[in-house]
Motif scaffolding. Structure first.
Motif, PDB file in Angstrom:
ATOM      1  N   VAL A 170       0.850  -1.195   0.000  1.00 49.29           N
ATOM      2  CA  VAL A 170       0.000   0.000   0.000  1.00 49.29           C
ATOM      3  C   VAL A 170       0.885   1.244   0.000  1.00 49.29           C
ATOM      4  O   VAL A 170       1.898   1.308   0.711  1.00 49.29           O
ATOM      5  CB  VAL A 170      -0.921   0.012   1.241  1.00 49.29           C
ATOM      6  CG1 VAL A 170      -1.808   1.257   1.239  1.00 49.29           C
ATOM      7  CG2 VAL A 170      -1.775  -1.255   1.281  1.00 49.29           C
ATOM      8  N   LYS A 171       0.499   2.222  -0.797  1.00 50.68           N
ATOM      9  CA  LYS A 171       1.193   3.514  -0.803  1.00 50.68           C
ATOM     10  C   LYS A 171       0.184   4.602  -0.467  1.00 50.68           C
ATOM     11  O   LYS A 171      -0.824   4.759  -1.150  1.00 50.68           O
ATOM     12  CB  LYS A 171       1.837   3.775  -2.167  1.00 50.68           C
ATOM     13  CG  LYS A 171       2.585   5.112  -2.230  1.00 50.68           C
ATOM     14  CD  LYS A 171       3.425   5.241  -3.509  1.00 50.68           C
ATOM     15  CE  LYS A 171       2.560   5.314  -4.746  1.00 50.68           C
ATOM     16  NZ  LYS A 171       3.347   5.566  -5.967  1.00 50.68           N
ATOM     17  N   ARG A 179       4.095   7.128   2.028  1.00 50.50           N
ATOM     18  CA  ARG A 179       4.227   6.193   3.149  1.00 50.50           C
ATOM     19  C   ARG A 179       3.788   4.813   2.648  1.00 50.50           C
ATOM     20  O   ARG A 179       2.770   4.684   1.977  1.00 50.50           O
ATOM     21  CB  ARG A 179       3.317   6.645   4.309  1.00 50.50           C
ATOM     22  CG  ARG A 179       3.554   5.856   5.607  1.00 50.50           C
ATOM     23  CD  ARG A 179       2.437   6.138   6.607  1.00 50.50           C
ATOM     24  NE  ARG A 179       2.250   7.545   6.878  1.00 50.50           N
ATOM     25  CZ  ARG A 179       2.860   8.232   7.848  1.00 50.50           C
ATOM     26  NH1 ARG A 179       3.724   7.610   8.635  1.00 50.50           N
ATOM     27  NH2 ARG A 179       2.610   9.509   8.020  1.00 50.50           N
ATOM     28  N   TYR A 180       4.587   3.782   2.980  1.00 51.61           N
ATOM     29  CA  TYR A 180       4.288   2.427   2.514  1.00 51.61           C
ATOM     30  C   TYR A 180       3.817   1.548   3.667  1.00 51.61           C
ATOM     31  O   TYR A 180       4.211   1.732   4.827  1.00 51.61           O
ATOM     32  CB  TYR A 180       5.527   1.793   1.873  1.00 51.61           C
ATOM     33  CG  TYR A 180       5.948   2.452   0.583  1.00 51.61           C
ATOM     34  CD1 TYR A 180       5.293   2.163  -0.613  1.00 51.61           C
ATOM     35  CD2 TYR A 180       7.010   3.368   0.553  1.00 51.61           C
ATOM     36  CE1 TYR A 180       5.680   2.768  -1.797  1.00 51.61           C
ATOM     37  CE2 TYR A 180       7.402   3.979  -0.623  1.00 51.61           C
ATOM     38  CZ  TYR A 180       6.729   3.670  -1.799  1.00 51.61           C
ATOM     39  OH  TYR A 180       7.111   4.275  -2.972  1.00 51.61           O
ATOM     40  N   ALA A 181       2.972   0.579   3.317  1.00 51.78           N
ATOM     41  CA  ALA A 181       2.483  -0.377   4.311  1.00 51.78           C
ATOM     42  C   ALA A 181       2.263  -1.730   3.647  1.00 51.78           C
ATOM     43  O   ALA A 181       2.098  -1.829   2.422  1.00 51.78           O
ATOM     44  CB  ALA A 181       1.181   0.121   4.941  1.00 51.78           C
ATOM     45  N   LEU A 216      -9.980   0.548   1.941  1.00 53.10           N
ATOM     46  CA  LEU A 216      -8.673   0.909   2.488  1.00 53.10           C
ATOM     47  C   LEU A 216      -8.709   2.216   3.275  1.00 53.10           C
ATOM     48  O   LEU A 216      -7.948   2.395   4.228  1.00 53.10           O
ATOM     49  CB  LEU A 216      -7.647   1.017   1.352  1.00 53.10           C
ATOM     50  CG  LEU A 216      -7.072  -0.305   0.831  1.00 53.10           C
ATOM     51  CD1 LEU A 216      -6.193  -0.049  -0.382  1.00 53.10           C
ATOM     52  CD2 LEU A 216      -6.294  -1.037   1.915  1.00 53.10           C
ATOM     53  N   ASP A 217      -9.598   3.127   2.890  1.00 53.49           N
ATOM     54  CA  ASP A 217      -9.666   4.404   3.616  1.00 53.49           C
ATOM     55  C   ASP A 217     -10.080   4.185   5.070  1.00 53.49           C
ATOM     56  O   ASP A 217      -9.623   4.905   5.967  1.00 53.49           O
ATOM     57  CB  ASP A 217     -10.642   5.361   2.918  1.00 53.49           C
ATOM     58  CG  ASP A 217     -12.041   4.764   2.765  1.00 53.49           C
ATOM     59  OD1 ASP A 217     -12.150   3.526   2.710  1.00 53.49           O
ATOM     60  OD2 ASP A 217     -13.008   5.531   2.701  1.00 53.49           O
ATOM     61  N   LYS A 227      -4.381  10.241  -1.402  1.00 52.99           N
ATOM     62  CA  LYS A 227      -4.628   9.115  -2.307  1.00 52.99           C
ATOM     63  C   LYS A 227      -4.044   7.841  -1.706  1.00 52.99           C
ATOM     64  O   LYS A 227      -3.014   7.878  -1.026  1.00 52.99           O
ATOM     65  CB  LYS A 227      -3.967   9.405  -3.670  1.00 52.99           C
ATOM     66  CG  LYS A 227      -4.226   8.367  -4.753  1.00 52.99           C
ATOM     67  CD  LYS A 227      -3.518   8.776  -6.047  1.00 52.99           C
ATOM     68  CE  LYS A 227      -3.743   7.752  -7.158  1.00 52.99           C
ATOM     69  NZ  LYS A 227      -3.002   8.120  -8.389  1.00 52.99           N
ATOM     70  N   ILE A 228      -4.734   6.724  -1.944  1.00 56.22           N
ATOM     71  CA  ILE A 228      -4.205   5.416  -1.531  1.00 56.22           C
ATOM     72  C   ILE A 228      -4.117   4.521  -2.767  1.00 56.22           C
ATOM     73  O   ILE A 228      -5.056   4.442  -3.555  1.00 56.22           O
ATOM     74  CB  ILE A 228      -5.114   4.714  -0.500  1.00 56.22           C
ATOM     75  CG1 ILE A 228      -5.306   5.556   0.747  1.00 56.22           C
ATOM     76  CG2 ILE A 228      -4.515   3.361  -0.098  1.00 56.22           C
ATOM     77  CD1 ILE A 228      -6.198   4.885   1.792  1.00 56.22           C
TER      78      ILE A 228
END
Length: 692
Positions: A170-171, A179-181, A216-217, A227-228
């Motif tokens: 995820v960005k 930010r990454y996850a 995801l939000d 933005k995701i």
């Protein structure tokens, strides 16, 4: 070592890994076939994907190890591991592109034509979106544990990805900040396919990852973002076990420990969504320290093997029509199976006929007061095994039950440890094979006291004592009281449980002691007949043909004038039809709704055909490093039945592919006005007619 090529290197020989990929390509052909029902085409894609996962976990992992050998050792291999790895990647990339085309451009639109819609997160309307959000909050979110990633990691510090699990990378973007996850998709605890309500009359399915993507939000609500973006990734790891050869006495403990490390093996393949942005892919490569050759682009949905359980929410025609298991003429489940076997041999041909006959055999043995002992070798078992239940019941009923269970059955090790403990708890005497060898034979011997003497009843099979795979695998299982067979089987069991085979059997052909020499000798006899001007032929059916010595021997036989027909489902390293080498050899492969798994070896023998069924393929490991059993079909009625089924397969012009001298596989040619032959359907009709 199976890689040491003993054939003359000027002779044609297909590398076994490349040959295996050709087999998986034939599986992909089934997904391409518009005559195959639509849901079944989807399942063939799932089988292709599952096969490829295992290929990377085992075969590619082995090649990677071989590529690190010194130059002198590499020269002994007869091929360059690095070159084969490059060729594999090229083939797999082509196959993956075809896979994506079939799924996205053919199957998904055709499902839609039946009003079955696989929808993405961006295609949800308000009604379906509200349902997905409710399901996400109630069922999915409690199973998600997002992991926020750092920008940079030292080698070995990046969070460990589990083998063959799907993750979202995820960005989260806010202005210029990224930010990454990582989020693991919880397919182990939740169904991959969510059916959605609809007032429009259509039937809608959304995948678990798309439901997560839609919400995801809500998952990352604590982070401010503009933005995701989320893209799926899947890591396939080296699955080989590393077991200390000096831990025999504590083998289960050692194996269990090794299994715990299997999911931490070296990365073999990173599969990722083809649309992933370059910066996200670079982030992974940089921080996971993985080489470029492990990167394989894929479609939107990874870990596609789950699609084998895709729900049919449409009409029945979207799946194969049922072929209910057939009864066996003269063998009744409502009567004592021992009393019937005592009068005649019987053959069960799975899945056309029912595995219930084998279960009935074991259950009767468990209850019969005259039965004193049961000996059995187990390799792979069903999840809720009736075989295990029967053996435990037999022990509780006072029978001596001796079970050799193979703990090293690849990817079934954990299950077999579980079953061995269950058997021991139930009073069964359990033995294990030594570390250096696997017991792959499928044999059972029941001892019964009759008229003051011990009478033996045997079951010998080409496939496992597994009622689940028996529904989809084509195998043969023989019931017999033949004294030569039961004598040999008694000897084999005694030596398996307490030593090594050290004398020849009367009629059974075990490996690793006798099988290679026996088959070599039978080939020599056919060559002698051919050179003397007599009729000489062989019909050999197996899953894989890769042993270099056997390939060389078949070339030699072809040059001597022996006619050889091969039916090889999977790997075939021999090349047929080459002038002066193999022009008397034909090779065909049948890939259809059932998995062809039986091994049948037929030798002309001057007009008195010899026929062996076997648990063994002609691979080096089967002939030299496993306990296998080939058994003759001595009953002329059964021999003719098997021969008839083999002849039907040799006529197949619908699902048979033939290997050409250029190493390419082509569908068997159907001549103009020639009758259509589809072997698996014809065999079913043949066996059905025999019972009428």
């Amino acid at each position: 070592m199976s890689y040491l090529v003993t054939v003359n290197r000027r002779l044609p020989y297909v590398n076994r890994e490349i040959s295996w990929l050709a087999f998986n390509d034939r599986v992909l052909q089934e997904a391409s076939d518009h005559q195959v029902p639509l849901i079944e085409r989807l399942r063939f894609l799932a089988i292709f994907s599952s096969n490829l996962d295992e290929f990377y976990r085992v075969r590619v992992a082995t090649l990677n190890r071989l590529s690190k050998l010194n130059t002198k050792t590499k020269n002994l291999l007869g091929f360059s591991p690095k070159r084969i790895l490059n060729e594999i990647k090229s083939i797999v990339l082509r196959q993956e592109q075809h896979f994506d085309y079939l799924f996205e451009k053919e199957i998904i639109p055709q499902l839609a034509s039946h009003r079955i819609y696989v929808i993405k997160s961006g295609e949800l309307d308000e009604e379906k979106g509200n349902y997905v959000r409710h399901y996400f909050r109630e069922k999915i979110m409690p199973n998600l544990v997002p992991l926020i990633l750092k920008s940079n990691y030292a080698k070995g510090e990046f969070p460990e990805l589990k083998d063959r699990r799907i993750y979202f990378l995820v960005k989260l973007i806010q202005g210029k900040r990224k930010r990454y996850a990582l989020v693991e998709i919880p397919t182990k605890v939740l169904d991959r396919f969510l059916q959605l309500p609809s007032s429009s009359g259509g039937r809608y399915v959304i995948l678990l990852e798309d439901a997560i993507r839609y919400c995801l939000d809500e998952l990352f609500f604590i982070f401010e973002h503009d933005k995701i973006e989320a893209y799926a990734i899947q890591l396939t790891r080296d699955a080989e076990l590393d077991i200390d050869p000096n831990v025999n006495e504590k083998f289960i403990v050692a194996l269990t420990k090794s299994l715990q490390t299997r999911g931490k093996g070296k990365p073999m393949r990173l599969l990722y969504e083809r649309e992933i942005p370059t910066d996200m892919l670079n982030f992974l490569v940089r921080n996971m320290y993985i080489p470029q050759e492990t990167l394989i682009p894929g479609g939107l949905y990874l870990n596609f093997r789950d699609f084998i359980s895709f729900p049919n929410i449409g009409v029945e025609d979207l799946e194969y029509q049922p072929m209910p298991p057939l009864p066996i003429a003269g063998l009744q489940l409502g009567k004592s199976i021992f009393s019937q076997i005592a009068k005649s041999d019987f053959l069960v041909s799975l899945p056309y006929q029912s595995f219930d006959y084998i279960i009935h055999f074991l259950r009767e043995a468990a209850m019969d007061p005259k039965v004193s002992e049961i000996n059995i070798a187990l390799y792979r078992l069903a999840e809720n095994s009736k075989v295990i239940n029967a053996l435990i019941n037999a022990a509780k009923n006072g029978k001596h039950v001796n079970c050799l269970i193979e703990l090293k059955a690849r990817f079934d090790e954990e299950a077999n440890i579980f079953w061995s403990n269950k058997l021991i708890e139930g009073g069964v005497k359990v033995s294990f094979s030594p570390l250096e060898i696997k017991v792959h034979s499928k044999i059972c011997l029941v001892s019964r006291r009759e008229h003051g003497k011990i009478q033996h009843y045997a079951n010998l099979a080409t496939g496992n004592f597994n009622e689940k795979s028996a529904k989809t695998y084509c195998d043969h299982s023989l019931f017999t009281t033949n004294k030569d067979i039961t004598y040999d089987l008694s000897y084999i069991f005694k030596r398996m449980f307490g030593g090594k085979l050290n004398k020849k059997c009367r009629v059974l052909v075990p490996s690793p002691t006798d099988m290679r020499n026996k088959f070599m000798g039978l080939i020599d006899k056919e060559m002698k007949r051919a050179r003397g001007g007599g009729e000489a032929y062989m019909i050999l059916k197996m899953n894989s043909l890769s042993d270099e010595q056997m390939v060389l021997k078949l070339y030699e036989a072809s040059c001597a004038g022996v006619k050889i027909q091969l039916i090889v489902r999977g790997m075939c390293c021999l090349v047929p039809g080459v002038k002066g080498i193999s022009e008397n050899i034909t090779v065909r492969s049948i890939v259809d709704r059932y998995l062809e798994h039986a091994r049948v070896y037929i030798f002309g023998n001057g007009g008195q055909e010899l026929m062996y069924l076997s648990s063994a393929d002609w691979m080096t490991r089967n002939l030299d490093r496993r306990v296998e059993v080939s058994f003759p079909i001595l009953d002329k009625r059964i021999q003719q039945e098997v021969r008839d089924m083999i002849d039907i397969q040799l006529r197949d012009n619908t699902k048979a592919r033939e290997m050409k001298s250029n190493k390419k596989w082509k569908y068997a040619t159907r001549k103009p006005a020639e009758e259509v032959h589809r072997a698996q359907h014809e065999i079913y009709r043949y066996l059905k007619a025999k019972n009428n």
